[in-house]
Design a protein around this motif. Structure first.
Motif, PDB file in Angstrom:
ATOM      1  N   GLY A 152       1.288   5.728   1.146  1.00  0.00           N
ATOM      2  CA  GLY A 152       1.560   6.970   1.872  1.00  0.00           C
ATOM      3  C   GLY A 152       0.886   8.157   1.209  1.00  0.00           C
ATOM      4  N   ALA A 153       0.974   8.201  -0.107  1.00  0.00           N
ATOM      5  CA  ALA A 153       0.394   9.317  -0.840  1.00  0.00           C
ATOM      6  C   ALA A 153      -1.118   9.361  -0.657  1.00  0.00           C
ATOM      7  CB  ALA A 153       0.747   9.195  -2.322  1.00  0.00           C
ATOM      8  N   LEU A 154      -1.756   8.207  -0.752  1.00  0.00           N
ATOM      9  CA  LEU A 154      -3.215   8.188  -0.688  1.00  0.00           C
ATOM     10  C   LEU A 154      -3.705   8.463   0.733  1.00  0.00           C
ATOM     11  CD1 LEU A 154      -3.792   5.213  -3.081  1.00  0.00           C
ATOM     12  CD2 LEU A 154      -3.970   7.668  -3.559  1.00  0.00           C
ATOM     13  N   TYR A 155      -2.965   7.942   1.689  1.00  0.00           N
ATOM     14  CA  TYR A 155      -3.288   8.198   3.094  1.00  0.00           C
ATOM     15  C   TYR A 155      -3.260   9.706   3.355  1.00  0.00           C
ATOM     16  CZ  TYR A 155      -2.608   8.036   8.189  1.00  0.00           C
ATOM     17  OH  TYR A 155      -2.720   8.190   9.542  1.00  0.00           O
ATOM     18  N   HIS A 156      -2.175  10.306   2.920  1.00  0.00           N
ATOM     19  CA  HIS A 156      -1.996  11.737   3.101  1.00  0.00           C
ATOM     20  C   HIS A 156      -3.076  12.518   2.361  1.00  0.00           C
ATOM     21  CE1 HIS A 156      -0.005  15.631   1.979  1.00  0.00           C
ATOM     22  NE2 HIS A 156       0.166  15.635   3.278  1.00  0.00           N
ATOM     23  N   GLU A 157      -3.344  12.090   1.135  1.00  0.00           N
ATOM     24  CA  GLU A 157      -4.326  12.807   0.320  1.00  0.00           C
ATOM     25  C   GLU A 157      -5.706  12.769   0.965  1.00  0.00           C
ATOM     26  OE1 GLU A 157      -3.549  14.613  -1.954  1.00  0.00           O
ATOM     27  OE2 GLU A 157      -5.462  15.130  -2.907  1.00  0.00           O
ATOM     28  N   MET A 158      -6.073  11.613   1.481  1.00  0.00           N
ATOM     29  CA  MET A 158      -7.403  11.513   2.082  1.00  0.00           C
ATOM     30  C   MET A 158      -7.507  12.446   3.286  1.00  0.00           C
ATOM     31  SD  MET A 158      -9.546   8.158   3.168  1.00  0.00           S
ATOM     32  CE  MET A 158     -11.170   7.976   2.443  1.00  0.00           C
ATOM     33  N   ASP A 159      -6.462  12.510   4.071  1.00  0.00           N
ATOM     34  CA  ASP A 159      -6.436  13.432   5.201  1.00  0.00           C
ATOM     35  C   ASP A 159      -6.648  14.862   4.750  1.00  0.00           C
ATOM     36  OD1 ASP A 159      -6.248  11.979   7.450  1.00  0.00           O
ATOM     37  OD2 ASP A 159      -4.093  12.203   7.743  1.00  0.00           O
ATOM     38  N   VAL A 160      -5.873  15.254   3.767  1.00  0.00           N
ATOM     39  CA  VAL A 160      -5.916  16.635   3.303  1.00  0.00           C
ATOM     40  C   VAL A 160      -7.285  16.960   2.720  1.00  0.00           C
ATOM     41  CG1 VAL A 160      -5.017  18.192   1.529  1.00  0.00           C
ATOM     42  CG2 VAL A 160      -3.438  16.808   2.912  1.00  0.00           C
ATOM     43  N   VAL A 161      -7.764  16.056   1.868  1.00  0.00           N
ATOM     44  CA  VAL A 161      -9.046  16.313   1.220  1.00  0.00           C
ATOM     45  C   VAL A 161     -10.158  16.418   2.253  1.00  0.00           C
ATOM     46  CG1 VAL A 161     -10.848  15.214  -0.170  1.00  0.00           C
ATOM     47  CG2 VAL A 161      -8.514  15.365  -1.041  1.00  0.00           C
ATOM     48  N   GLN A 184      -1.464  -5.012  -2.919  1.00  0.00           N
ATOM     49  CA  GLN A 184      -0.433  -4.716  -1.938  1.00  0.00           C
ATOM     50  C   GLN A 184      -0.622  -3.312  -1.372  1.00  0.00           C
ATOM     51  OE1 GLN A 184       1.205  -7.418  -1.341  1.00  0.00           O
ATOM     52  NE2 GLN A 184       1.984  -6.367   0.459  1.00  0.00           N
ATOM     53  N   VAL A 185      -0.949  -2.389  -2.253  1.00  0.00           N
ATOM     54  CA  VAL A 185      -1.149  -1.003  -1.814  1.00  0.00           C
ATOM     55  C   VAL A 185      -2.275  -0.949  -0.790  1.00  0.00           C
ATOM     56  CG1 VAL A 185      -1.760   1.326  -2.540  1.00  0.00           C
ATOM     57  CG2 VAL A 185      -0.378  -0.113  -4.042  1.00  0.00           C
ATOM     58  N   SER A 186      -3.322  -1.668  -1.073  1.00  0.00           N
ATOM     59  CA  SER A 186      -4.459  -1.677  -0.164  1.00  0.00           C
ATOM     60  C   SER A 186      -4.044  -2.179   1.212  1.00  0.00           C
ATOM     61  CB  SER A 186      -5.554  -2.560  -0.742  1.00  0.00           C
ATOM     62  OG  SER A 186      -6.654  -2.574   0.119  1.00  0.00           O
ATOM     63  N   LYS A 187      -3.251  -3.231   1.224  1.00  0.00           N
ATOM     64  CA  LYS A 187      -2.803  -3.776   2.508  1.00  0.00           C
ATOM     65  C   LYS A 187      -1.999  -2.747   3.288  1.00  0.00           C
ATOM     66  CE  LYS A 187      -2.957  -8.514   1.003  1.00  0.00           C
ATOM     67  NZ  LYS A 187      -2.369  -9.251  -0.113  1.00  0.00           N
ATOM     68  N   GLN A 188      -1.108  -2.084   2.595  1.00  0.00           N
ATOM     69  CA  GLN A 188      -0.272  -1.089   3.265  1.00  0.00           C
ATOM     70  C   GLN A 188      -1.132   0.065   3.783  1.00  0.00           C
ATOM     71  OE1 GLN A 188       3.485  -0.599   2.970  1.00  0.00           O
ATOM     72  NE2 GLN A 188       4.034  -1.999   1.318  1.00  0.00           N
ATOM     73  N   LEU A 189      -2.115   0.423   2.981  1.00  0.00           N
ATOM     74  CA  LEU A 189      -2.976   1.544   3.351  1.00  0.00           C
ATOM     75  C   LEU A 189      -3.814   1.179   4.583  1.00  0.00           C
ATOM     76  CD1 LEU A 189      -3.685   4.359   2.484  1.00  0.00           C
ATOM     77  CD2 LEU A 189      -5.162   3.423   0.712  1.00  0.00           C
ATOM     78  N   ARG A 190      -4.339  -0.030   4.586  1.00  0.00           N
ATOM     79  CA  ARG A 190      -5.104  -0.468   5.762  1.00  0.00           C
ATOM     80  C   ARG A 190      -4.220  -0.437   7.002  1.00  0.00           C
ATOM     81  NH1 ARG A 190      -7.757  -4.113   2.110  1.00  0.00           N
ATOM     82  NH2 ARG A 190      -6.282  -5.782   2.550  1.00  0.00           N
ATOM     83  N   GLU A 191      -2.983  -0.844   6.811  1.00  0.00           N
ATOM     84  CA  GLU A 191      -2.042  -0.818   7.925  1.00  0.00           C
ATOM     85  C   GLU A 191      -1.867   0.607   8.441  1.00  0.00           C
ATOM     86  OE1 GLU A 191      -0.963  -3.137   9.616  1.00  0.00           O
ATOM     87  OE2 GLU A 191       0.349  -1.921  10.888  1.00  0.00           O
ATOM     88  N   LEU A 192      -1.746   1.551   7.549  1.00  0.00           N
ATOM     89  CA  LEU A 192      -1.584   2.948   7.956  1.00  0.00           C
ATOM     90  C   LEU A 192      -2.787   3.430   8.760  1.00  0.00           C
ATOM     91  CD1 LEU A 192       0.019   4.720   4.841  1.00  0.00           C
ATOM     92  CD2 LEU A 192       1.081   4.152   7.026  1.00  0.00           C
ATOM     93  N   PHE A 193      -3.971   3.102   8.290  1.00  0.00           N
ATOM     94  CA  PHE A 193      -5.166   3.542   9.022  1.00  0.00           C
ATOM     95  C   PHE A 193      -5.267   2.841  10.370  1.00  0.00           C
ATOM     96  CE2 PHE A 193      -6.862   4.918   4.786  1.00  0.00           C
ATOM     97  CZ  PHE A 193      -6.946   6.258   5.121  1.00  0.00           C
ATOM     98  N   ARG A 194      -4.807   1.594  10.391  1.00  0.00           N
ATOM     99  CA  ARG A 194      -4.882   0.845  11.635  1.00  0.00           C
ATOM    100  C   ARG A 194      -4.028   1.497  12.728  1.00  0.00           C
ATOM    101  NH1 ARG A 194      -3.538  -4.098   9.701  1.00  0.00           N
ATOM    102  NH2 ARG A 194      -5.636  -4.200   8.833  1.00  0.00           N
ATOM    103  N   ARG A 195      -2.963   2.154  12.295  1.00  0.00           N
ATOM    104  CA  ARG A 195      -2.048   2.764  13.273  1.00  0.00           C
ATOM    105  C   ARG A 195      -2.551   4.089  13.837  1.00  0.00           C
ATOM    106  NH1 ARG A 195       3.048   2.536   9.861  1.00  0.00           N
ATOM    107  NH2 ARG A 195       3.312   0.309   9.488  1.00  0.00           N
ATOM    108  N   ARG A 196      -3.602   4.633  13.251  1.00  0.00           N
ATOM    109  CA  ARG A 196      -4.146   5.900  13.751  1.00  0.00           C
ATOM    110  C   ARG A 196      -4.611   5.757  15.185  1.00  0.00           C
ATOM    111  NH1 ARG A 196      -6.920  10.058  10.784  1.00  0.00           N
ATOM    112  NH2 ARG A 196      -5.719  10.268   8.876  1.00  0.00           N
ATOM    113  N   LYS A 197      -4.600   6.853  15.879  1.00  0.00           N
ATOM    114  CA  LYS A 197      -5.064   6.766  17.268  1.00  0.00           C
ATOM    115  C   LYS A 197      -6.534   6.365  17.335  1.00  0.00           C
ATOM    116  CE  LYS A 197      -5.072  11.810  17.130  1.00  0.00           C
ATOM    117  NZ  LYS A 197      -4.636  11.651  15.723  1.00  0.00           N
TER     118      LYS A 197
END
Lengths: 210, 210, 210, 210
Positions: C59-68, C115-128
DNA sequence: TATGAATGAGATTTCATTCAT
DNA sequence: AATGAATGAAATCTCATTCAT
């Protein structure tokens, strides 16, 4: 009668659990640290032998009940009849709530909904005779009393066993009360219980045999 | 017969505990969150009424046992004699291990070494008659059966109560077994127990009457 | 563009993760204690918002990449053309390996098996749009450069984006070397890369326009 | 070209690591037990050859990259030109992400901040040529393509190598995506990449030589 | 040299309890 | 009075590493 090849570390853990349990520790608040410290083994060692804490506790109590009942059975052979044997059990329960009492605590535990209880029931279920040692012990005592040639049905003996167990549990409950509020002195209580247990057994003796 | 002024929040908590307990939850792994969620109250609210979790659990079970026994007593008045009353109790234990069973679970709990058990024992100790409701109930039933004019000593009646409790425990043990391994069918078991309970009571009727 | 309603505790945790990550911490050896200590929140608080450590990190990295990326995009608007924008990105990567570098570290992480990578990929996959912000950013820059009226196919633009990403990775690899062994001075490297990126983009401009 | 005298135990460990790594295991959650179990050696044996787990992992990956690149180089000699060689590499990466893919995973790892990455970088730093085998391989291929008599500067070749590596990394990223979201079919992607890699190399051919 | 049983430091996670609102 | 977000102590369990054999 059981697997003999228990690793010394496992035995140390079992011993520690049994001790703590007999000293009145609450099973559900017993920690692995406490147990291994008492056993003189490393905390991680437990997990080389058991999948989790509950499995260890169940294993310890299963083993303890076996040992206690075997020992108790041996000692009871010195007594001449059922009355004396029962008296001995009751005296044991009172004097060293430790040893015999432990078997009753385990019996009690078996009716819980805790995880340990579930694992313990599973262990007993896997036995060849599927019988709890304490029950097996009492069954033995009753059969000895009635003589080998009795024609009592298995059901009747099972009923007598359960009847006896429940009377013993009742005695445990009685002992568990504050001494101040007990209506009986302990000796009277013991006598009545032994008398009734023996009477129930005698009544089931083959009528025709008399 | 009890403090009537229980806050609705407390009652909600008590109800939630009783429900969870009857559904088979393990007391020691029940969390405050689970309870308050079920009760529909805030987690912090518990601490406005109780010093800690254990006090709440003990309070809930104490209260529950009172309620269950009072209700049970009322229903048993519809039965004509001890045999029928006992039969009713046993049937209840089987059918809704919930309600009457709950009383037995609490009885069982009283022999624990857990913190909840200690608090619960303390609560019972503070009662005027210092008697567990289930025991009081059975005492009442036995006295009713023997008639008001009996000359049985208090000790004798207490012993009869314990004897009855032990029969009920016997039935609980029986029910606790896997159905597959039970030696008796349930009806036979019930009949034997009721018969024996009544016989034991009858035997204690005024000796002079004999 | 994203969920705005992040609890302050969550934001504190995110910030702490981003900081530690940018300071060069190894994700897989980052502990919850370290993070919450840095964030100034309680260790347990994390578990009020996330199911486990990995979910928080992702969650943190997903958010950070967006912000950056959003911040970077804003700043790049001040530049006049693609060359200057790319130069700015490369300078950023060098000067504060922190901000832009973070986006590359996340990009890198996305290829892990952790594991973090998997979760992160999942987060990006959910993007519109299912697109990683860094890629989306570069796509935007390229389209801006080519002008709105380009007739380039989506595939061609995607290929240009990948081509650009590979140049940036090249620079990251270069920066990752010991300074002692670099064949180029940094400025020369930057110029070559920017030149090549722009050339590749120009080559794809409408053939008919030539 | 390398130390030949690797103990069979070490080789077994290396093989196990390589296998697990290629099967997609996450390095940071790989345990010594898993590795030694797979290798068929004792857990303690690892510590007869390595100071710690990280050193073993780094050693294994270092060795694996050498072996894979040597093998790959041999196979590429069957191809006639750079285009075909690159195509072969890309096909390998797709078909058995295992072998060639492993080299890329190690390359990827080199940009981590993990302990293993640090040790691995240290190992490469100690090489006489200080060059990562994959880079050396590509350098060799490019020089072969340009001919021995080229007067291209070392810097220019290094730039071409890095350019090629980064394009291959980009392809790995592309393969890493869900098939569903890829804009290109794999063959088209491969062709474009090979074409551009070759173009970049050709462009650097000495103009005067033409 | 090789082993694997044993260790215990340290990680994640839970949950009773507090307290500002 | 009632809440539930926040806390952090403490529990379980893992696993790199040691060392007696």
């Amino acid at each position: 009668m059981e697997k003999q090849e228990l690793s010394p570390k496992v035995l140390a853990a079992y011993k520690a659990v049994a001790e703590l349990f007999m000293e009145g520790a609450d099973l559900s608040s017993l920690t692995v640290s406490e147990i291994t410290a008492r056993a003189g083994i490393g905390k991680g060692t437990v997990y080389d032998y058991f999948a989790n804490k509950e499995e260890m506790l169940a294993g310890a109590l299963y083993h303890e009940m076996d040992v206690v009942c075997a020992e108790l059975y041996k000692q009871l052979q010195k007594k001449r009849n059922l009355y004396e044997k029962m008296e001995q059990i009751l005296v044991d329960m009172e004097e060293h709530m430790q040893e015999v009492g432990c078997a009753f605590k385990v019996l009690h535990l078996l009716m819980d909904n805790s995880q340990v209880s579930k694992q313990l029931r599973e262990l007993f279920r896997r036995r060849k005779d599927n019988e709890i040692p304490l029950f097996a012990l009492l069954r033995e005592l009753i059969i000895e009393e009635l003589g080998e040639d009795i024609s009592l049905s298995g059901e009747d003996i099972t009923y007598l066993v359960m009847n006896t167990v429940s009377r013993l549990i009742c005695y445990a409950m009685y002992l568990n009360q504050d001494e101040a509020v007990r209506s009986f002195d302990t000796k009277t209580m013991r006598e009545r219980l032994c008398r009734d247990i023996c009477r129930d057994v005698e009544e089931n003796r083959q009528p025709g045999e008399d």
